[in-house]
Design a protein around this motif. Structure first.
Motif, PDB file in Angstrom:
ATOM      1  N   ASP B  34       0.813  -1.228   0.000  1.00 54.52           N
ATOM      2  CA  ASP B  34       0.000   0.000   0.000  1.00 54.52           C
ATOM      3  C   ASP B  34       0.838   1.266   0.000  1.00 54.52           C
ATOM      4  O   ASP B  34       0.285   2.365  -0.075  1.00 54.52           O
ATOM      5  CB  ASP B  34      -0.939   0.026   1.213  1.00 54.52           C
ATOM      6  CG  ASP B  34      -2.010  -1.047   1.107  1.00 54.52           C
ATOM      7  OD1 ASP B  34      -2.341  -1.424  -0.025  1.00 54.52           O
ATOM      8  OD2 ASP B  34      -2.494  -1.512   2.160  1.00 54.52           O
ATOM      9  N   LYS B  52      -3.333   8.348   0.687  1.00 55.21           N
ATOM     10  CA  LYS B  52      -2.762   7.096   0.205  1.00 55.21           C
ATOM     11  C   LYS B  52      -1.695   7.420  -0.832  1.00 55.21           C
ATOM     12  O   LYS B  52      -2.008   7.922  -1.908  1.00 55.21           O
ATOM     13  CB  LYS B  52      -3.847   6.215  -0.402  1.00 55.21           C
ATOM     14  CG  LYS B  52      -3.419   4.797  -0.645  1.00 55.21           C
ATOM     15  CD  LYS B  52      -4.637   3.892  -0.832  1.00 55.21           C
ATOM     16  CE  LYS B  52      -4.258   2.436  -0.859  1.00 55.21           C
ATOM     17  NZ  LYS B  52      -3.560   2.047  -2.082  1.00 55.21           N
ATOM     18  N   ASP B  54       0.546   5.507  -2.914  1.00 53.42           N
ATOM     19  CA  ASP B  54       0.874   4.161  -3.399  1.00 53.42           C
ATOM     20  C   ASP B  54       2.354   4.088  -3.755  1.00 53.42           C
ATOM     21  O   ASP B  54       2.977   5.121  -4.019  1.00 53.42           O
ATOM     22  CB  ASP B  54       0.050   3.860  -4.654  1.00 53.42           C
ATOM     23  CG  ASP B  54      -1.401   3.589  -4.326  1.00 53.42           C
ATOM     24  OD1 ASP B  54      -1.673   3.119  -3.217  1.00 53.42           O
ATOM     25  OD2 ASP B  54      -2.265   3.874  -5.177  1.00 53.42           O
ATOM     26  N   GLY B 245      -2.497   7.201  -6.174  1.00 49.97           N
ATOM     27  CA  GLY B 245      -3.089   7.286  -4.843  1.00 49.97           C
ATOM     28  C   GLY B 245      -3.967   8.531  -4.752  1.00 49.97           C
ATOM     29  O   GLY B 245      -4.385   9.065  -5.784  1.00 49.97           O
TER      30      GLY B 245
END
Lengths: 14, 257
Positions: B34, B52, B54, B245
């Motif tokens: 992740d 997020k 990535d 992300g």
């Protein structure tokens, strides 16, 4: 007047 | 061990600048699959940030073991100011770290700057956010939304967002008077990011605190478009896409007393 709501009343604690 | 190298230091700088006025302390959760994820709630419990990054956000990324880095964003911001926007930026942490190493490398000169940031134990609530069915979804240029949030804050403490099939209307009422801006769906083939897309299952009329919207639009530097997902009587989702992300803000609405 409008009242600010709280996120805790919508989402559950993990 | 964690090693995450950004091609441009500016990406992390912009991300931290977008969230540090809302949350001061937060945990960076690192994992091989992740990348780096963050969930943090502001002290007033009105705004939640979900980030997020990535592995695709990084030029190189490895994280041998899941780890949590507790960071003071004000301190991280001070260190990030030391590097130049174009520098490579590498985050390095050993397993069970008590500090995070931040390395800037100039791409042209042989200059390397290293900083060590002390980590903290941060005990924070983590909330479960299920994928919601939204009544409306709006995608529009982030600069347009940013201008509305900034301008209307000078008139009112609240901003109303009213969505119908034909349009999205932003409305503010204050002591000096009231104002509104209406956008209609529009496709710009030459500049797709200038398009305005409205998907509506049900019309909505929601009100949000102008102060929080002003914090959210700080992320406009990250993406030329913003997607706003609205559901009656529920928190709104404001999403900025990252190269890989996202940075999402969930904002609780205001209600009639």
């Amino acid at each position: 007047a409008r009242k600010q709501s709280n996120l805790m009343s919508f989402f559950k604690k993990k | 061990m964690l090693e995450g190298k950004f091609d441009q230091a500016s990406l992390l700088k912009k991300i931290i600048d977008s969230i540090r006025d809302s949350v001061k302390l937060c945990n960076f959760n690192c994992s091989q699959n992740d990348g780096i994820t963050v969930q943090a709630i502001d002290d007033s419990r009105v705004l939640l940030i979900a980030l997020k990054m990535d592995p695709g956000c990084f030029q190189e990324f490895r994280c041998d073991r899941d780890m949590v880095l507790g960071l003071d964003l004000e301190s991280l911001g001070k260190i990030l100011k030391q590097g130049n926007n174009e520098d490579y930026l590498t985050l390095i942490a050993e397993d069970n770290p008590d500090s995070l190493l931040i390395v800037f490398e100039d791409k042209k000169k042989d200059r390397i700057s290293e900083f060590s940031l002390k980590l903290m134990d941060i005990d924070s609530d983590v909330l479960t956010i299920d994928d919601m069915d939204n009544d409306c979804s709006i995608t529009m240029p982030s600069a347009d939304f940013s201008k509305i949030a900034r301008d209307f804050k000078t008139m009112s403490e609240s901003l109303q967002i009213i969505v119908t099939k034909e349009s999205v209307k932003f409305k503010a009422e204050g002591q000096i008077g009231s104002g509104s801006v209406i956008f209609k769906p529009h496709t710009d083939l030459d500049n797709p990011d200038e398009s305005i897309k409205i998907d509506m299952n049900q019309p909505v009329n929601l009100t949000f605190g102008a102060k929080y919207l002003n914090d959210i639009v700080k992320a406009s530097t990250l993406s030329s478009t913003i997607t706003i997902k609205l559901t009656d009587k529920a928190p709104a989702l404001f999403e900025f896409k990252l190269p890989s992300g996202y940075l999402r803000y969930y904002l609780a609405p205001k209600f009639e007393d």
